[in-house]
Write a protein that holds these residues in place. Structure first.
Motif, PDB file in Angstrom:
ATOM      1  N   GLU A  86      -4.997   6.899  -0.588  1.00 58.19           N
ATOM      2  CA  GLU A  86      -4.241   5.675  -0.360  1.00 58.19           C
ATOM      3  C   GLU A  86      -4.651   4.653  -1.406  1.00 58.19           C
ATOM      4  N   VAL A  87      -3.665   3.898  -1.903  1.00 55.19           N
ATOM      5  CA  VAL A  87      -3.936   2.844  -2.877  1.00 55.19           C
ATOM      6  C   VAL A  87      -3.243   1.561  -2.425  1.00 55.19           C
ATOM      7  N   LYS A  88      -3.751   0.437  -2.914  1.00 60.89           N
ATOM      8  CA  LYS A  88      -3.011  -0.821  -2.805  1.00 60.89           C
ATOM      9  C   LYS A  88      -2.569  -1.182  -4.218  1.00 60.89           C
ATOM     10  N   PHE A  89      -1.512  -1.978  -4.349  1.00 61.89           N
ATOM     11  CA  PHE A  89      -0.960  -2.245  -5.674  1.00 61.89           C
ATOM     12  C   PHE A  89      -0.166  -3.535  -5.669  1.00 61.89           C
ATOM     13  N   ARG A 146       0.851  -1.184   0.000  1.00 60.62           N
ATOM     14  CA  ARG A 146       0.000   0.000   0.000  1.00 60.62           C
ATOM     15  C   ARG A 146       0.884   1.229   0.000  1.00 60.62           C
ATOM     16  N   GLN A 147       0.339   2.330  -0.499  1.00 62.96           N
ATOM     17  CA  GLN A 147       1.123   3.549  -0.618  1.00 62.96           C
ATOM     18  C   GLN A 147       0.209   4.759  -0.519  1.00 62.96           C
ATOM     19  N   GLU A 148       0.620   5.742   0.267  1.00 63.75           N
ATOM     20  CA  GLU A 148      -0.069   7.029   0.260  1.00 63.75           C
ATOM     21  C   GLU A 148       0.370   7.779  -0.989  1.00 63.75           C
ATOM     22  N   VAL A 149      -0.561   8.462  -1.635  1.00 66.46           N
ATOM     23  CA  VAL A 149      -0.298   9.152  -2.898  1.00 66.46           C
ATOM     24  C   VAL A 149      -0.948  10.525  -2.866  1.00 66.46           C
ATOM     25  N   GLY A 193       2.065   7.048 -11.702  1.00 68.87           N
ATOM     26  CA  GLY A 193       1.064   6.253 -12.386  1.00 68.87           C
ATOM     27  C   GLY A 193      -0.342   6.814 -12.274  1.00 68.87           C
ATOM     28  N   HIS A 194      -1.306   6.051 -12.839  1.00 65.61           N
ATOM     29  CA  HIS A 194      -2.734   6.372 -12.793  1.00 65.61           C
ATOM     30  C   HIS A 194      -3.462   5.263 -12.041  1.00 65.61           C
ATOM     31  N   VAL A 195      -4.544   5.607 -11.367  1.00 69.58           N
ATOM     32  CA  VAL A 195      -5.411   4.592 -10.781  1.00 69.58           C
ATOM     33  C   VAL A 195      -6.824   4.803 -11.321  1.00 69.58           C
ATOM     34  N   GLY A 196      -7.412   3.712 -11.872  1.00 65.57           N
ATOM     35  CA  GLY A 196      -8.734   3.821 -12.464  1.00 65.57           C
ATOM     36  C   GLY A 196      -9.726   2.812 -11.937  1.00 65.57           C
ATOM     37  N   THR A 197      -9.369   2.104 -10.853  1.00 69.47           N
ATOM     38  CA  THR A 197     -10.279   1.120 -10.266  1.00 69.47           C
ATOM     39  C   THR A 197     -10.407   1.356  -8.761  1.00 69.47           C
ATOM     40  N   GLY A 198     -11.474   0.806  -8.198  1.00 70.39           N
ATOM     41  CA  GLY A 198     -11.718   0.938  -6.766  1.00 70.39           C
ATOM     42  C   GLY A 198     -12.750   1.992  -6.414  1.00 70.39           C
ATOM     43  N   PHE A 199     -13.436   2.554  -7.432  1.00 71.91           N
ATOM     44  CA  PHE A 199     -14.381   3.651  -7.208  1.00 71.91           C
ATOM     45  C   PHE A 199     -15.829   3.166  -7.258  1.00 71.91           C
ATOM     46  N   SER A 200     -16.633   3.648  -6.353  1.00 72.58           N
ATOM     47  CA  SER A 200     -18.081   3.505  -6.473  1.00 72.58           C
ATOM     48  C   SER A 200     -18.621   4.752  -7.167  1.00 72.58           C
ATOM     49  N   HIS A 201     -19.887   4.715  -7.564  1.00 66.49           N
ATOM     50  CA  HIS A 201     -20.493   5.891  -8.201  1.00 66.49           C
ATOM     51  C   HIS A 201     -20.436   7.086  -7.248  1.00 66.49           C
ATOM     52  N   ARG A 202     -20.731   6.851  -5.981  1.00 63.89           N
ATOM     53  CA  ARG A 202     -20.727   7.940  -5.001  1.00 63.89           C
ATOM     54  C   ARG A 202     -19.324   8.502  -4.821  1.00 63.89           C
ATOM     55  N   THR A 203     -18.327   7.595  -4.786  1.00 63.52           N
ATOM     56  CA  THR A 203     -16.942   8.039  -4.644  1.00 63.52           C
ATOM     57  C   THR A 203     -16.519   8.910  -5.812  1.00 63.52           C
ATOM     58  N   LEU A 204     -16.873   8.500  -7.032  1.00 65.96           N
ATOM     59  CA  LEU A 204     -16.535   9.290  -8.216  1.00 65.96           C
ATOM     60  C   LEU A 204     -17.137  10.689  -8.144  1.00 65.96           C
ATOM     61  N   GLU A 205     -18.392  10.746  -7.715  1.00 67.39           N
ATOM     62  CA  GLU A 205     -19.066  12.040  -7.620  1.00 67.39           C
ATOM     63  C   GLU A 205     -18.409  12.940  -6.581  1.00 67.39           C
ATOM     64  N   GLU A 206     -18.108  12.377  -5.410  1.00 67.62           N
ATOM     65  CA  GLU A 206     -17.498  13.169  -4.344  1.00 67.62           C
ATOM     66  C   GLU A 206     -16.082  13.613  -4.723  1.00 67.62           C
ATOM     67  N   LYS A 239      10.372   1.561 -13.692  1.00 70.59           N
ATOM     68  CA  LYS A 239      10.310   3.003 -13.919  1.00 70.59           C
ATOM     69  C   LYS A 239       9.878   3.768 -12.665  1.00 70.59           C
ATOM     70  N   GLY A 240       9.606   3.042 -11.574  1.00 70.70           N
ATOM     71  CA  GLY A 240       9.164   3.704 -10.353  1.00 70.70           C
ATOM     72  C   GLY A 240       7.696   4.072 -10.381  1.00 70.70           C
ATOM     73  N   GLU A 241       6.880   3.257 -11.080  1.00 77.00           N
ATOM     74  CA  GLU A 241       5.437   3.488 -11.137  1.00 77.00           C
ATOM     75  C   GLU A 241       4.702   2.315 -10.503  1.00 77.00           C
ATOM     76  N   LEU A 242       3.460   2.569 -10.094  1.00 75.67           N
ATOM     77  CA  LEU A 242       2.654   1.543  -9.453  1.00 75.67           C
ATOM     78  C   LEU A 242       2.046   0.609 -10.495  1.00 75.67           C
ATOM     79  N   ARG A 243       2.146  -0.683 -10.248  1.00 75.35           N
ATOM     80  CA  ARG A 243       1.498  -1.650 -11.124  1.00 75.35           C
ATOM     81  C   ARG A 243       0.179  -2.104 -10.497  1.00 75.35           C
ATOM     82  N   GLN A 244      -0.883  -2.047 -11.269  1.00 70.63           N
ATOM     83  CA  GLN A 244      -2.227  -2.476 -10.853  1.00 70.63           C
ATOM     84  C   GLN A 244      -2.700  -1.804  -9.557  1.00 70.63           C
ATOM     85  N   PRO A 245      -2.630  -0.486  -9.476  1.00 70.39           N
ATOM     86  CA  PRO A 245      -3.113   0.178  -8.251  1.00 70.39           C
ATOM     87  C   PRO A 245      -4.636   0.152  -8.161  1.00 70.39           C
TER      88      PRO A 245
END
Length: 323
Positions: free
Chosen positions: A277-280, A194-197, A229-242, A286-292
């Motif tokens: 915070e993300v898990k990965f 896990r990593q704080e971002v 990196g980018h993170v594009g998973t782990g969101f609910s509809h409410r989370t995306l809106e907030e 390259k110093g990027e997160l894989r599958q965050p």
């Protein structure tokens, strides 16, 4: 709000060092690593003040917990973790936002006692502090005492993995409490990475997803922002809106990075001030997160303090540090 720089050092929590493996040692005790955020409780003449790790006063956000802690016997300063417990009986960081909407059960897990009855206990051995802490805690559904196990850290870690817990804490049984310092007297061993971002921007939504596509992530490195990196998973509809609402208020025209990054043509930049915070799976070459995977916002840490967390190899932690 009060910041850590203005909060007395005696109210600043002791910090643990990340290590890469569990161990057995008769001079150490092992506790659950709770999946929430740090909260210091100060009780003075029956009145309670709650502080986050970065020194913000958060009593008004957790009134029910503060009320429960009014039952502490005498004046005290307590260290612990505020968690949200799911239906499986396990703490989950993602549920903390739900708890504020009364959709999950809050629990304050107390694990150390810094002051009691006007006495500074920080130089006492950990186990003596824990014994005194247990004696002053009230019986309440919102308060728990953090139990520990002696010596057998490897077995305890295996149990944490089976239960899908975040990890375990290893603490030297006779260690003093070092306010505001990170030491090798307390070690944390995680079951998953896990990593704080820091959120530096967000991409446009695609297909049926509303609000945003992915978050652009950064950490501090050498006094500048480094893209991880980018993170594009782990969101609910409410989370995306907030998230979209919070990020829109931080929009800026300029990238914080010195070089171009992925998907800049569909990216909206924001001031890098929001911590998540993300898990990965792993760090790439390259110093990027894989599958965050996105876990949630952290309001208990300043963006400028977020750096890549590198575990110290257990073999490199000297025997003197662990004994």
């Amino acid at each position: 709000m009060t910041r850590a720089s203005t909060v007395p050092k005696r109210l600043q929590p002791m910090l643990a060092t990340l290590t890469d493996a569990p161990f057995d040692d008769p001079g150490w005790v092992f506790e659950d690593k709770f999946d929430g955020f740090r909260m210091v409780c100060e009780v003075r003449k029956g009145k309670v003040a709650l502080y986050s790790r970065n020194g913000q006063i958060i009593s008004e956000s957790y009134v029910e917990v503060a009320k429960a802690l009014e039952g502490v016997k005498g004046d005290a300063v307590i260290d612990g973790e505020l968690v949200a417990v799911g239906k499986d009986g396990v703490s989950h960081f993602q549920l903390l936002q739900n708890a504020l909407r009364h959709e999950a059960r809050l629990l304050y897990c107390a694990f150390d006692l810094m002051f009691a009855g006007g006495e500074d206990l920080r130089k006492l051995p950990l186990l003596q502090r824990k014994k005194r802490l247990r004696a002053i805690l009230p019986r309440h559904k919102l308060i728990a005492f953090s139990k520990h196990r002696e010596a057998r850290g490897k077995k305890f870690f295996a149990e944490a993995e089976r239960k899908h817990l975040e990890g375990i804490m290893a603490k030297r049984a006779d260690s003093a409490y070092a306010s505001g310092s990170r030491t090798a007297d307390w070690l944390k061993v995680k079951t998953a990475q896990r990593q704080e971002v820091v959120i530096a921007g967000f991409t446009a939504p695609r297909r049926t997803r509303p609000f945003l596509g992915a978050l652009v992530l950064a950490v501090r490195e050498g006094g500048a922002w480094r893209y991880i990196g980018h993170v594009g998973t782990g969101f609910s509809h409410r989370t995306l809106e907030e998230l979209h609402g919070k990020l829109t208020a931080l929009k800026t025209d300029q990238s914080p990075f010195p070089a171009k990054v992925k998907d800049e043509h569909v990216t909206t930049w924001v001031r890098p001030s929001l911590v998540a915070e993300v898990k990965f799976a792993e760090w790439t070459s390259k110093g990027e997160l894989r599958q965050p995977v996105y876990l949630g916002i952290r309001s208990d840490k300043k963006a400028s303090d977020v750096v890549r967390e590198r575990p110290r190899k257990l073999a490199r932690i000297s025997r003197k540090e662990r004994n």
